[in-house]
Scaffold this motif. Structure first.
Motif, mmCIF file in Angstrom:
data_model
loop_
_atom_site.group_PDB
_atom_site.id
_atom_site.type_symbol
_atom_site.label_atom_id
_atom_site.label_comp_id
_atom_site.label_asym_id
_atom_site.label_seq_id
_atom_site.Cartn_x
_atom_site.Cartn_y
_atom_site.Cartn_z
ATOM 1 N N GLN A 164 39.491 33.439 38.822
ATOM 2 C CA GLN A 164 38.735 32.989 37.443
ATOM 3 C C GLN A 164 37.499 32.765 37.668
ATOM 4 O OE1 GLN A 164 40.465 32.390 34.537
ATOM 5 N NE2 GLN A 164 42.049 33.411 35.672
ATOM 6 N N CYS A 178 35.170 31.065 38.990
ATOM 7 C CA CYS A 178 34.748 29.650 38.195
ATOM 8 C C CYS A 178 33.113 29.146 38.584
ATOM 9 C CB CYS A 178 35.421 28.438 39.205
ATOM 10 S SG CYS A 178 37.208 28.465 39.327
ATOM 11 N N TYR A 228 44.185 27.836 40.267
ATOM 12 C CA TYR A 228 44.720 29.580 38.965
ATOM 13 C C TYR A 228 45.441 29.555 40.459
ATOM 14 C CZ TYR A 228 40.942 28.121 36.021
ATOM 15 O OH TYR A 228 40.644 27.107 35.164
ATOM 16 N N SER A 286 38.231 32.249 21.802
ATOM 17 C CA SER A 286 38.928 32.590 23.478
ATOM 18 C C SER A 286 38.523 31.919 23.905
ATOM 19 C CB SER A 286 37.817 33.566 24.235
ATOM 20 O OG SER A 286 36.437 33.186 23.917
ATOM 21 N N ARG A 287 39.273 31.105 25.220
ATOM 22 C CA ARG A 287 39.602 30.245 25.885
ATOM 23 C C ARG A 287 39.487 29.952 27.072
ATOM 24 N NH1 ARG A 287 44.600 26.796 25.110
ATOM 25 N NH2 ARG A 287 44.257 25.495 26.633
ATOM 26 N N GLN A 288 39.490 28.781 28.059
ATOM 27 C CA GLN A 288 39.290 29.225 30.198
ATOM 28 C C GLN A 288 40.614 28.591 29.972
ATOM 29 O OE1 GLN A 288 36.168 27.315 31.331
ATOM 30 N NE2 GLN A 288 34.590 27.491 29.288
ATOM 31 N N GLU A 315 40.474 24.505 31.041
ATOM 32 C CA GLU A 315 39.374 24.248 29.905
ATOM 33 C C GLU A 315 38.975 22.600 30.635
ATOM 34 O OE1 GLU A 315 39.227 26.264 26.326
ATOM 35 O OE2 GLU A 315 40.661 24.905 26.719
ATOM 36 N N ASN A 355 34.157 26.443 33.725
ATOM 37 C CA ASN A 355 33.305 27.063 33.624
ATOM 38 C C ASN A 355 34.060 28.292 33.954
ATOM 39 O OD1 ASN A 355 31.833 28.545 31.444
ATOM 40 N ND2 ASN A 355 30.175 28.097 32.475
ATOM 41 N N THR A 356 34.741 29.153 34.301
ATOM 42 C CA THR A 356 35.256 29.918 34.582
ATOM 43 C C THR A 356 34.576 31.768 33.791
ATOM 44 O OG1 THR A 356 36.911 30.219 32.456
ATOM 45 C CG2 THR A 356 37.900 29.346 34.623
ATOM 46 N N ARG A 399 37.841 34.802 30.809
ATOM 47 C CA ARG A 399 38.257 34.402 28.816
ATOM 48 C C ARG A 399 39.571 35.058 28.559
ATOM 49 N NH1 ARG A 399 33.982 31.192 27.962
ATOM 50 N NH2 ARG A 399 33.375 30.263 29.906
ATOM 51 N N TYR A 400 39.475 33.787 28.085
ATOM 52 C CA TYR A 400 41.518 34.460 27.353
ATOM 53 C C TYR A 400 41.618 34.587 25.671
ATOM 54 C CZ TYR A 400 43.244 34.651 32.004
ATOM 55 O OH TYR A 400 43.364 35.420 33.378
#
Ligand code: SF4
Ligand code: SF4
Lengths: 268, 156
Positions: free
Chosen positions: A131, A133, A174, A250-252, A255, A260-261, A264-265
């Motif tokens: 991700q 990060c 992850y 969108s979000r991580q 989270e 702070n990846t 994002r999805y």
């Protein structure tokens, strides 16, 4: 062997140059060109590739990231995974000899994760990779400095320094990292990799350093007609990824960990 | 004292190279040092004078790797890929031969000097990237687009 020939054909077919960051690259190109002219000494080969390899250190004026729209990610499609395997030579790794199960364990840089909401039965597919990060736990725990974050936000492993302790694999929330258990042969020039090191998605760092504009997974996804993944500079408000991030929610993933990846999805 | 020892060592290494060079001159048409048609074939010497390359190549590459991996600098003077591109040779089927084999450019000297060569445990030992320096060399050798390598014999 034929397969390898195709690999070359498909790679060299790619056309660089995008309208989105042409201006920025133009500027970088000029700056790099000036200093390159001053640095080139007799005996230095000038590369004949279309996009020039980077000659200045990466800076934090960019931060590379991905946006994955899970609504567009098709069930059963593995185009991104296959493309990643080919791009990075993961498909070249064959178990030889030993019966040990570790010998047969392959590296995975990106995998499809399928989520089902048991209440509603809704299924979501999401490709998962490193991700990238901003505050990477893998870097925090690495005892040798092998895990590091490049100035442009790419988190990767310096294989010259990695001792294979696998702390980073434990620390990564992850499950993004793989360990190479076996001797490797037939590696790709662009992606050195070998036994005893940990590795993970590096946002096609060799492409970044040769001025190309996308990643293997993004290209493959677009080719399949899904277009579920967007790659780009999160710091550039005009980049395709930034524009899209403004348009859709969108979000991580996780989270709550406040990492702070860079990936994002949407739609999860 | 230390200096003298080092100097003697270097001298020996130099002599080894002369011996190796003589060997190769005698050897058949295998182009072990420089591939015909490659950028290297048109040059007097490598990226540094030959004597310097013989003694210092590891220093050059070792410092290079930090800037490449951590700073993303790829277009520089010293590069392991460059060694492979210019010094690879081909078997009778026009397949490039892994450069770390004991009878190949890198492997031969390292083998002779009993210096462990493990760059190629991870790095590609044949040129296999499109559109780069190796292209001219490949064209000359009639292997455009071939990335196949001869499977390593024996192995570690
Ligand atoms: S996703 Fe895992 S491997 Fe990637 S930067 Fe974050 S902690 Fe490190
Ligand atoms: S396995 Fe390598 S990269 Fe991971 S923590 Fe250990 S030394 Fe660092």
């Amino acid at each position: 062997m034929n397969e390898n020939a195709t690999r070359i054909a498909s790679t060299s077919d790619e056309t660089p140059a995008s309208t989105v960051d042409a201006g920025r690259r133009g500027f970088i190109g000029t700056a790099a060109g000036l200093s390159a002219a001053a640095l080139v000494a007799p005996g230095v080969f000038l590369h004949s590739v279309a996009a020039a390899p980077r000659s200045e250190p990466v800076t934090d004026s960019v931060r590379w990231g991905l946006l994955i729209d899970t609504a567009k990610c098709a069930d059963g499609c593995s185009a991104c995974v296959d493309a990643c395997d080919r791009e990075n030579g993961l498909d070249l790794q064959e178990p030889h000899g030993s019966e040990s199960k570790w010998e047969h364990q392959k590296s995975v840089w990106i995998r499809k994760v399928k989520l089902q909401d048991n209440q509603t039965g809704r299924i979501t597919n999401l490709p998962m990779m490193c991700q990238h990060c901003e505050h990477p736990p893998c870097v925090d725990v690495c005892p040798t400095g092998a895990s590091f974050k490049r100035a442009d936000g790419i988190v990767m492993v310096d294989r010259h320094l990695c001792i294979g302790c696998r702390y980073c694999m434990m620390a990564c929330p992850y499950k993004a990292r793989s360990f190479i258990h076996q001797n490797t042969s037939g590696q790709l020039t662009a992606v050195p990799r070998g036994k005893g090191c940990v590795e993970s998605c590096n946002l096609c760092v060799h492409r970044r350093d040769h001025g190309e504009e996308s990643t293997a997974c993004v290209d493959a996804c677009a080719q399949e007609g899904h277009g579920a993944i967007v790659f780009g500079d999160l710091k550039d408000p005009d980049s395709a990824i930034s524009q899209r991030l403004r348009e859709i929610p969108s979000r991580q993933i996780r989270e709550d960990l406040v990492l702070n990846t860079g990936v994002r999805y949407a739609g999860v | 004292m230390v200096k003298a020892v080092v100097r003697a060592g270097l001298l020996t290494l130099g002599l080894v190279w002369v011996a190796l060079a003589a060997d190769t001159a005698l050897a058949d048409g295998v182009k072990r040092y420089v591939v015909e048609g490659s950028p290297a074939a048109e040059r007097e010497s490598c990226v540094e004078p030959t004597e310097r390359m013989r003694r210092m190549h590891m220093e050059f590459i070792k410092h290079q790797r930090i800037s490449t991996v951590h700073e993303g600098i790829r277009g520089t003077k010293y590069s392991l890929t460059g060694c492979v591109d210019c010094h690879i040779s081909y078997d009778e089927n026009r397949n490039p031969r892994p450069i770390d084999q004991p009878d190949q450019f890198c492997g031969a000297c390292h083998n002779y000097a009993a210096v462990d060569l493990n760059c190629f445990d991870c790095h590609a030992s044949v040129p296999n990237r499109p559109g780069a320096d190796a292209e001219a060399a490949h064209r000359a050798a009639g292997v455009v687009g071939r990335v196949a390598s001869t499977p390593p014999q024996g192995g570690r």
